[in-house]
Design a protein around this motif. Structure first.
Motif, PDB file in Angstrom:
ATOM      1  N   ASP A  14     -14.564   7.717   1.924  1.00 55.96           N
ATOM      2  CA  ASP A  14     -13.413   7.483   1.146  1.00 55.96           C
ATOM      3  C   ASP A  14     -13.297   8.192   0.185  1.00 55.96           C
ATOM      4  OD1 ASP A  14     -12.631   5.536   3.432  1.00 55.96           O
ATOM      5  OD2 ASP A  14     -13.996   3.801   2.571  1.00 55.96           O
ATOM      6  N   GLN A  53      -8.719   0.836  10.740  1.00 53.38           N
ATOM      7  CA  GLN A  53      -7.917   0.359   9.508  1.00 53.38           C
ATOM      8  C   GLN A  53      -7.960   1.380   8.433  1.00 53.38           C
ATOM      9  OE1 GLN A  53      -9.413  -3.653   8.950  1.00 53.38           O
ATOM     10  NE2 GLN A  53      -8.032  -4.354  10.770  1.00 53.38           N
ATOM     11  N   ARG A  54      -9.383   1.854   8.350  1.00 52.42           N
ATOM     12  CA  ARG A  54      -9.559   2.957   7.054  1.00 52.42           C
ATOM     13  C   ARG A  54      -8.907   4.009   7.319  1.00 52.42           C
ATOM     14  NH1 ARG A  54     -14.628   4.467   7.898  1.00 52.42           N
ATOM     15  NH2 ARG A  54     -14.224   6.076   6.105  1.00 52.42           N
ATOM     16  N   SER A  72       0.804  -1.257   0.071  1.00 50.31           N
ATOM     17  CA  SER A  72      -0.272  -0.107  -0.123  1.00 50.31           C
ATOM     18  C   SER A  72       0.757   1.287   0.129  1.00 50.31           C
ATOM     19  CB  SER A  72      -0.833  -0.087   1.296  1.00 50.31           C
ATOM     20  OG  SER A  72      -0.139   0.060   2.337  1.00 50.31           O
ATOM     21  N   ALA A  93      -4.929   3.934   7.235  1.00 55.35           N
ATOM     22  CA  ALA A  93      -4.740   4.020   6.070  1.00 55.35           C
ATOM     23  C   ALA A  93      -4.846   5.329   5.084  1.00 55.35           C
ATOM     24  CB  ALA A  93      -5.736   3.037   5.143  1.00 55.35           C
ATOM     25  N   HIS A  94      -5.883   6.072   5.673  1.00 55.09           N
ATOM     26  CA  HIS A  94      -5.795   7.483   5.204  1.00 55.09           C
ATOM     27  C   HIS A  94      -4.505   8.423   6.033  1.00 55.09           C
ATOM     28  CE1 HIS A  94      -9.433   6.715   2.914  1.00 55.09           C
ATOM     29  NE2 HIS A  94     -10.145   6.730   4.084  1.00 55.09           N
ATOM     30  N   GLU A  97     -12.581  -2.077  11.706  1.00 54.61           N
ATOM     31  CA  GLU A  97     -12.745  -1.464  10.299  1.00 54.61           C
ATOM     32  C   GLU A  97     -12.438  -0.001  10.429  1.00 54.61           C
ATOM     33  OE1 GLU A  97     -15.747   0.311   8.747  1.00 54.61           O
ATOM     34  OE2 GLU A  97     -14.795   0.043   6.739  1.00 54.61           O
ATOM     35  N   TYR A  98     -12.944   0.590  11.271  1.00 56.79           N
ATOM     36  CA  TYR A  98     -12.791   2.175  11.446  1.00 56.79           C
ATOM     37  C   TYR A  98     -11.295   2.536  11.345  1.00 56.79           C
ATOM     38  CZ  TYR A  98     -12.062   6.716  13.535  1.00 56.79           C
ATOM     39  OH  TYR A  98     -11.548   7.845  13.880  1.00 56.79           O
ATOM     40  N   THR A 105     -19.792   6.107   4.602  1.00 53.42           N
ATOM     41  CA  THR A 105     -18.526   5.584   4.495  1.00 53.42           C
ATOM     42  C   THR A 105     -17.692   5.665   3.322  1.00 53.42           C
ATOM     43  OG1 THR A 105     -18.908   4.315   6.519  1.00 53.42           O
ATOM     44  CG2 THR A 105     -16.721   3.983   5.605  1.00 53.42           C
ATOM     45  N   ARG A 106     -18.573   5.318   2.184  1.00 53.22           N
ATOM     46  CA  ARG A 106     -18.096   5.056   0.958  1.00 53.22           C
ATOM     47  C   ARG A 106     -17.718   6.741   0.452  1.00 53.22           C
ATOM     48  NH1 ARG A 106     -20.368   6.105  -3.387  1.00 53.22           N
ATOM     49  NH2 ARG A 106     -22.334   6.766  -2.721  1.00 53.22           N
TER      50      ARG A 106
END
Lengths: 361, 361
Positions: free
Chosen positions: B114, B143-144, B24, B147-148, B140-141, B110-111
């Motif tokens: 992103d 991790q998202r 990534s 990543a950001h 999940e939150y 969420t989509r």
């Protein structure tokens, strides 16, 4: 409708052409499209610059639908519930159309507004810029906005005026407006039909297009009921709670005669209500009160406030719809007027004329 | 703190390196800085990709001050007065620092969030992205968001969490938080010190970090006053007027015993007040009521609402200050906690224990 696109990144831009020709970007754009007239010497200067710089002029279809295109909204603030609701409707509709949207808050600072426009006029993926809210229309304002409209148009983008009047003919901009006049007419004629004749109106800044429209509606309703307009009953203040509170306090001190108040927004109505209560006056037993906007605070006031419903979210959505659908100039759809209606709560009571005198019921 | 910058436009980007190394962008970034650990085989893969692509790794000072850099705010809505005030503070501070700012409204989707991040992570001039508001913290939150945070960091940009808790150690993000626990403690202990012992609390969604912090403060205050926490008195609903109205209506129907309500925001307090009034109960004569936020509606309620002041505008400003000043990791300034205080109005009355029974005064 032809639009122009320079070969981006790899070659000169329209901005370069404009600089070289010593004209504005808007003029360069107009010179290269057939949509808008431009003086022949100017057009020749621009064409010469195009030639000297090897600028590539291409035409393309007016609609663009890149998946990531952006709809931008430019607004003085998102504190006022009306602007935050317009922003909400805008974001929702943009999402429904698969567009990203963003809101630029300028704090009412013209310089910052111009910086925001400059940024948006540079980007390739800005589908439309929506400017929101009433303004004071001056020559300077019209020139600034016309320049932005042309600069956006030159990039295949689009200016949308939301809650403010159209620009002069020939400026490429779409318009969604509230019917300020109709809403104020409804509020005032509601009070008139309840028997009130001495109706004070608390307005925002005098030269704002919103104020002008609403004062117009107020005057028209009085005229239609055969009531003379008393200029002393039109009181301008800042369009917030404390401005209306102070104005109301002042007119109560001046012993001005009135039996009802039409405030130009609900927040101002809450300020007027506080001033009336402080003087021991009851709403609606002594004074009737009507607001405007139907923001959440209206139903929390004691008494709950009779007001004018404004389709704020719908306004934001309509602006996006216009931006995406791009009605052709002359189609009659480039300008939309959204209606309002009155919401009756308990802040108004009938005023009865009894014999020679008059008293609140 | 070293940051990375590829030779933009003219050469390969960090994104290309990541793709080539099959990792990534965040991992590629971490492998090329010494700030954050990464597995050795991964680091070698990334270094090999750098070599094969002739990617130019440069380090630079963490502060970047291009005149037109943008501070972006990502938020579910601007309807709630608190978020619109945070946005206002953010825009004002950004302007003071000579930055442009823009607000992206996601509708809590969420989509869409992103998509917004993806756009901002692609731009070169985004100095920081501020995400605003309490969330439900899930794997999940985290991790998202991690990543950001890494993707932004890789571009020399920065994630700022505003009104939500820090991410796990090692994730490059700044944090400005409210003291939810302290505010709820102050509200509850105010009621306790007035003699109330049966205090209902109306909360927002149970798993939101805001709710968790405020319930914690409520429980702590009860414990400090030696009062057992009765789980039946903790009522979760949607964090709006109608949710609180319905919950309050329901508990009144169930004949639950309580003498005071602590609502987790002022809008919920207004819903509870409406339900109490409908049942012929007076605030504060029968039931005392405390809200949270000190939004404008609080002073318009009858009675005016005792509530907890939240420094919303200051929060937006603090987020920008952090973003611009970029305290180094480990400096202790990467996380700020803003204090709150109680605002006393007239919605609370003392409750006196008289002999064997108890009655409202």
């Amino acid at each position: 409708m032809a639009e122009i696109e320079g070969a981006r990144r790899s070659g000169p831009t329209l901005r370069d052409v404009a600089r070289h020709a010593q004209v504005s970007v808007a003029t360069a754009s107009r010179a290269l499209t057939s949509d808008y007239p431009v003086a022949e010497p100017t057009r020749l200067k621009v064409l010469r610059a195009v030639e000297e710089l090897n600028y590539v002029v291409t035409t393309r279809a007016p609609k663009r639908t890149p998946a990531t295109s952006l709809i931008a909204m430019v607004v003085s603030d998102v504190i006022s519930p009306l602007r935050s609701l317009v922003a909400t409707g805008m974001a929702e509709a943009a999402g429904d159309y698969g567009r990203l949207s963003s809101v630029y808050i300028t704090g009412g600072d013209t310089r910052r507004e111009d910086e925001v426009f400059a940024r948006l006029e540079e980007q390739d993926d800005v589908e439309a810029v929506i400017v929101v809210g009433g303004v004071e229309v001056t020559d300077e304002y019209e020139q600034r906005m016309a320049a932005h409209a042309h600069a956006l148009h030159a990039r295949g983008s689009q200016l949308v005026l939301c809650g403010r009047p159209p620009l002069p003919a020939g400026v490429p901009a779409l318009v969604v407006e509230y019917d300020n006049r109709g809403g104020a007419y409804a509020a005032t004629s509601h009070l008139l039909s309840m028997g009130h004749r001495q109706i004070l109106t608390l307005t925002g800044p005098e030269r704002s297009t919103t104020t002008i429209g609403r004062v117009h509606g107020y005057q028209q309703a009085l005229a239609d009921f055969g009531v003379d307009v008393d200029p002393a009953l039109v009181i301008a203040s800042s369009a917030d709670r404390s401005g209306a509170y102070q104005s109301c306090q002042r007119v109560l001190g001046e012993k001005l005669q009135f039996t009802a108040i039409f405030a130009h927004n609900d927040v101002m109505a809450s300020g007027a209500l506080a001033a009336l209560k402080e003087q021991g006056l009851s709403v609606p037993d002594d004074i009737s009160l009507v607001g405007y906007d139907n923001i959440p605070v209206a139903q929390e006031l004691s008494p709950p406030l009779t007001t004018v419903y404004m389709p704020h979210e719908e306004m934001g959505k309509a602006a996006v719809r216009l931006a995406v659908e791009r009605p052709a100039p002359g189609s009659g759809r480039e300008r939309q007027l959204l209606g309002t209606h009155i919401v009756i709560r308990t802040s108004v009571k009938p005023f009865r004329h009894l014999g020679s005198g008059a008293r609140p019921v």
